[in-house]
Scaffold this motif. Structure first.
Motif, PDB file in Angstrom:
ATOM      1  N   ALA A  22       0.762  -1.272  -0.035  1.00 38.00           N
ATOM      2  CA  ALA A  22      -0.083   0.112  -0.135  1.00 38.00           C
ATOM      3  C   ALA A  22       0.710   1.213   0.008  1.00 38.00           C
ATOM      4  O   ALA A  22       0.514   2.354  -0.618  1.00 38.00           O
ATOM      5  N   LEU A  23       1.998   1.323   0.428  1.00 37.46           N
ATOM      6  CA  LEU A  23       3.147   2.407   0.668  1.00 37.46           C
ATOM      7  C   LEU A  23       3.875   2.665  -0.352  1.00 37.46           C
ATOM      8  O   LEU A  23       4.505   3.469  -0.472  1.00 37.46           O
ATOM      9  N   ARG A  24       4.027   1.536  -1.262  1.00 36.05           N
ATOM     10  CA  ARG A  24       4.878   1.527  -2.418  1.00 36.05           C
ATOM     11  C   ARG A  24       4.547   2.948  -3.396  1.00 36.05           C
ATOM     12  O   ARG A  24       5.394   3.754  -3.627  1.00 36.05           O
ATOM     13  N   PRO A  25       3.182   3.105  -3.506  1.00 34.95           N
ATOM     14  CA  PRO A  25       2.821   4.258  -4.478  1.00 34.95           C
ATOM     15  C   PRO A  25       3.000   5.723  -3.589  1.00 34.95           C
ATOM     16  O   PRO A  25       3.093   6.836  -4.316  1.00 34.95           O
ATOM     17  N   VAL A  26       3.026   5.498  -2.399  1.00 36.03           N
ATOM     18  CA  VAL A  26       3.269   6.954  -1.615  1.00 36.03           C
ATOM     19  C   VAL A  26       4.573   7.423  -1.677  1.00 36.03           C
ATOM     20  O   VAL A  26       5.327   7.048  -1.052  1.00 36.03           O
ATOM     21  N   ASN A  27       4.793   8.188  -2.630  1.00 35.89           N
ATOM     22  CA  ASN A  27       6.121   8.744  -2.905  1.00 35.89           C
ATOM     23  C   ASN A  27       6.338   9.959  -3.968  1.00 35.89           C
ATOM     24  O   ASN A  27       5.373   9.805  -4.990  1.00 35.89           O
ATOM     25  N   ILE A  28       6.776  11.022  -3.477  1.00 35.23           N
ATOM     26  CA  ILE A  28       6.464  12.156  -4.554  1.00 35.23           C
ATOM     27  C   ILE A  28       7.535  12.321  -5.532  1.00 35.23           C
ATOM     28  O   ILE A  28       8.636  12.860  -5.169  1.00 35.23           O
ATOM     29  N   GLY A  29       7.567  11.395  -6.358  1.00 38.60           N
ATOM     30  CA  GLY A  29       8.637  11.421  -7.363  1.00 38.60           C
ATOM     31  C   GLY A  29       8.288  12.301  -8.447  1.00 38.60           C
ATOM     32  O   GLY A  29       7.562  13.340  -8.546  1.00 38.60           O
ATOM     33  N   TRP A  30       9.390  12.245  -9.630  1.00 39.32           N
ATOM     34  CA  TRP A  30       9.300  13.118 -10.662  1.00 39.32           C
ATOM     35  C   TRP A  30       8.104  13.032 -11.533  1.00 39.32           C
ATOM     36  O   TRP A  30       7.431  14.055 -12.057  1.00 39.32           O
ATOM     37  N   GLY A  31       7.519  11.850 -11.490  1.00 39.01           N
ATOM     38  CA  GLY A  31       6.221  11.477 -12.099  1.00 39.01           C
ATOM     39  C   GLY A  31       4.948  12.287 -11.463  1.00 39.01           C
ATOM     40  O   GLY A  31       4.348  13.024 -12.321  1.00 39.01           O
ATOM     41  N   PHE A  32       4.982  12.211 -10.293  1.00 44.51           N
ATOM     42  CA  PHE A  32       4.065  13.004  -9.546  1.00 44.51           C
ATOM     43  C   PHE A  32       4.145  14.632  -9.895  1.00 44.51           C
ATOM     44  O   PHE A  32       3.301  15.268 -10.037  1.00 44.51           O
ATOM     45  N   LYS A  33       5.432  14.857  -9.845  1.00 46.31           N
ATOM     46  CA  LYS A  33       5.613  16.631  -9.903  1.00 46.31           C
ATOM     47  C   LYS A  33       5.314  17.012 -11.241  1.00 46.31           C
ATOM     48  O   LYS A  33       4.741  18.026 -11.313  1.00 46.31           O
ATOM     49  N   ILE A  34       5.588  16.070 -12.152  1.00 46.97           N
ATOM     50  CA  ILE A  34       5.356  16.464 -13.732  1.00 46.97           C
ATOM     51  C   ILE A  34       3.725  16.554 -13.672  1.00 46.97           C
ATOM     52  O   ILE A  34       3.316  17.562 -14.298  1.00 46.97           O
ATOM     53  N   TRP A  35       3.059  15.642 -13.273  1.00 53.88           N
ATOM     54  CA  TRP A  35       1.485  15.535 -13.604  1.00 53.88           C
ATOM     55  C   TRP A  35       0.932  16.464 -12.686  1.00 53.88           C
ATOM     56  O   TRP A  35       0.088  17.470 -13.256  1.00 53.88           O
ATOM     57  N   PHE A  36       1.550  16.823 -11.537  1.00 57.61           N
ATOM     58  CA  PHE A  36       0.836  18.085 -10.801  1.00 57.61           C
ATOM     59  C   PHE A  36       1.260  19.439 -11.302  1.00 57.61           C
ATOM     60  O   PHE A  36       0.200  20.200 -11.447  1.00 57.61           O
ATOM     61  N   ALA A  37       2.241  19.467 -11.858  1.00 57.49           N
ATOM     62  CA  ALA A  37       2.767  20.861 -12.679  1.00 57.49           C
ATOM     63  C   ALA A  37       1.639  21.036 -13.676  1.00 57.49           C
ATOM     64  O   ALA A  37       1.293  21.998 -14.015  1.00 57.49           O
ATOM     65  N   LEU A  38       1.588  20.042 -14.481  1.00 56.76           N
ATOM     66  CA  LEU A  38       0.729  19.971 -15.803  1.00 56.76           C
ATOM     67  C   LEU A  38      -0.704  20.382 -15.254  1.00 56.76           C
ATOM     68  O   LEU A  38      -1.413  21.376 -15.804  1.00 56.76           O
ATOM     69  N   LEU A  39      -1.134  20.015 -14.047  1.00 57.21           N
ATOM     70  CA  LEU A  39      -2.481  20.050 -13.645  1.00 57.21           C
ATOM     71  C   LEU A  39      -2.575  21.627 -13.182  1.00 57.21           C
ATOM     72  O   LEU A  39      -3.518  22.434 -13.368  1.00 57.21           O
ATOM     73  N   ALA A  40      -1.584  22.006 -12.583  1.00 53.32           N
ATOM     74  CA  ALA A  40      -1.464  23.390 -11.990  1.00 53.32           C
ATOM     75  C   ALA A  40      -1.415  24.349 -13.185  1.00 53.32           C
ATOM     76  O   ALA A  40      -2.023  25.249 -12.966  1.00 53.32           O
ATOM     77  N   ILE A  41      -0.599  24.113 -14.270  1.00 52.45           N
ATOM     78  CA  ILE A  41      -0.621  25.152 -15.451  1.00 52.45           C
ATOM     79  C   ILE A  41      -2.149  25.195 -15.943  1.00 52.45           C
ATOM     80  O   ILE A  41      -2.599  26.367 -16.145  1.00 52.45           O
ATOM     81  N   ALA A  42      -2.701  23.942 -16.263  1.00 57.61           N
ATOM     82  CA  ALA A  42      -4.043  24.028 -16.914  1.00 57.61           C
ATOM     83  C   ALA A  42      -5.197  24.721 -15.911  1.00 57.61           C
ATOM     84  O   ALA A  42      -5.974  25.440 -16.485  1.00 57.61           O
ATOM     85  N   LEU A  43      -4.914  24.607 -14.420  1.00 54.70           N
ATOM     86  CA  LEU A  43      -5.878  25.302 -13.532  1.00 54.70           C
ATOM     87  C   LEU A  43      -5.539  26.543 -13.708  1.00 54.70           C
ATOM     88  O   LEU A  43      -6.491  27.353 -13.593  1.00 54.70           O
TER      89      LEU A  43
END
Length: 451
Positions: A22-43
């Protein structure tokens, strides 16, 4: 070694295994940062569109004097609908005692929190003067359905968030020492939020009691939130809204939208978070059956909602139904009914269609149909007022969403995705303690049967 000691060791090994997965995905990696950055730009782009609306007024949208509710209110009703799945999964099925919902309960609660949190903001986007929002609380009148709606939406969000948090408590305590390699701030957050949980029997007794109380409270609140939302329409004598069954009609439709949203989330988490051992084919089969059941109930209310006024065919009902069945909204109406409701029901009767991939595809069409259905409830009725439309510009007679209106609506969906992304990446989406407990019970039962 005693059998009790062996059982405790096996139980701890089960907890450690479930926690690791369950904790394996709990990680703020580059994939998460890029995805969230794209969402933030769109927002950011969508917020800029809203700033234009705020500066210029609602005239930049397709809303006019006669059609004053459009995409915004349709999205609000859709968000309220999708949020009810937390009540159905955790509340109704949880209280009945269905153990198969345990791995998906938290996913349903995350969706409930995300949609309920943004539903109120969607209402703000429909206001020409959002600075007057505090007046609803300061000078609200009990006779106003708007006040009822604000109250139940806020209450349901608070209960959903509290239910999500209290069920997360044991997991936070289990996980706080298993976050090696994660940011220190995240580990500190786990330690603070776990509020010194020690896994004592008395703590679990209190936790079970609190969860049960919250589940009992959340069921009538969830029923109220969509019933009151339906009353915003049903207390109006307009054809298409003037109905005594709008409450259960909206409620059954909410379960359809919410179940579809959970299935899509389950498929994403199962594959991207590598949780196939916990979100199994059996879970998809069971929730597929649930989607089929609530869709059949919703189809019944759809038939009733159109058959009764169609049989009586009063003048203004005839105009409204003609616009839906064979008029300007006919293509959208039949697409919504057939691809978003009738075909999914037929397909879900087949076991092969309740497997992860086909079920997810069906759920995407159901969810799209759910939003379009709200659009068809909101807009066509306003195009046929009792008083004739005279001496007004042509644009006042029709409703066409503008680019700015679409961007502001998209902002609400982006914010929902951002909340789901944050909660699923910062905290486990599988309830570790509940799943481990369920596995332990099954193991004890199997051992007892062997003996």
């Amino acid at each position: 070694m005693s059998s009790n000691s062996e059982h405790q060791i096996a139980k701890q090994e089960t907890i450690d295994k479930v926690a690791a997965d369950a904790l394996r995905p709990v990680n703020i990696g580059w994939g998460f940062k890029i995805w969230f950055a794209l969402l933030a730009i769109a927002l950011g782009v969508c917020i800029y569109a809203y700033s234009i609306q705020l500066r210029e007024g609602l005239g930049v949208t397709g809303l006019r004097d006669f059609i004053s509710w459009g995409m915004y209110i349709a999205t609000f009703v859709f968000f309220v609908a999708a949020s009810l799945i937390g009540m159905l999964i955790s509340g109704v099925l949880g209280l009945i005692g269905y153990d198969w919902i345990k791995p998906i309960g938290r996913i349903a609660e995350i969706i409930a929190v995300a949609f309920a949190a943004i539903a109120g903001l969607v209402i703000v986007s429909d206001m020409g003067r959002p600075d007057r929002l505090p007046f609803v609380f300061m000078y609200g009148r009990f006779q106003s359905p708007i006040l009822w709606d604000v109250t139940v939406v806020t209450t349901y969000f608070a209960l959903s968030l509290l239910l999500y948090y209290v069920t997360l408590l044991p997991d936070l305590a289990i996980s706080k020492d298993k976050l090696e390699g994660r940011p220190k701030l995240l580990r500190k957050a786990y330690e603070v939020l776990s509020i010194k949980w020690l896994h004592k029997n008395e703590q679990y007794r209190i936790l079970y009691r609190i969860i049960r109380i919250l589940l009992i409270l959340i069921i009538p609140t969830a029923f109220a939130i969509h019933t009151v939302t339906s009353w915003l329409f049903a207390v109006n004598p307009r054809p298409g809204w003037d109905s005594t069954i709008f409450g259960p009609y909206f409620l059954s439709g909410a379960f359809v939208a919410g179940a579809a949203a959970v299935i899509i989330a389950m498929y994403f988490f199962r594959n991207n978070y590598k949780l196939k051992d916990y979100l199994t084919i059996s879970h998809f089969d069971k929730i597929g059956k649930l989607l089929a059941l609530v869709s059949i109930v919703y189809l019944y209310f759809n038939i009733n909602e159109f058959l009764v006024p169609g049989y009586k065919l009063k003048k203004f009902d005839a105009i409204h139904l003609q616009a839906l069945f064979v008029g300007k909204h006919a293509i959208l109406f039949w697409f919504t009914q057939i691809t978003g409701l009738i075909l999914p029901i037929i397909l879900l009767f087949f076991r092969k269609m309740r497997r992860p991939i086909p079920l997810t595809v069906i759920s995407v069409f159901v969810l799209i149909g759910a939003w379009l259905k709200r659009y068809l409830i909101v807009v066509p009725t306003q195009e046929h007022p009792y008083l004739p439309i005279q001496h007004v510009p042509e644009v006042f007679k029709v409703y066409t969403p503008t680019l700015i209106e679409t961007a502001v609506t998209a902002a609400s969906f982006i914010m929902v995705i951002m909340i789901i992304t944050l909660l699923s990446k910062l905290f486990p989406v599988i309830p570790i303690w509940e799943v481990a407990e369920d596995i332990d019970k099954k193991a004890l039962k199997e051992n007892a049967e062997k003996e």
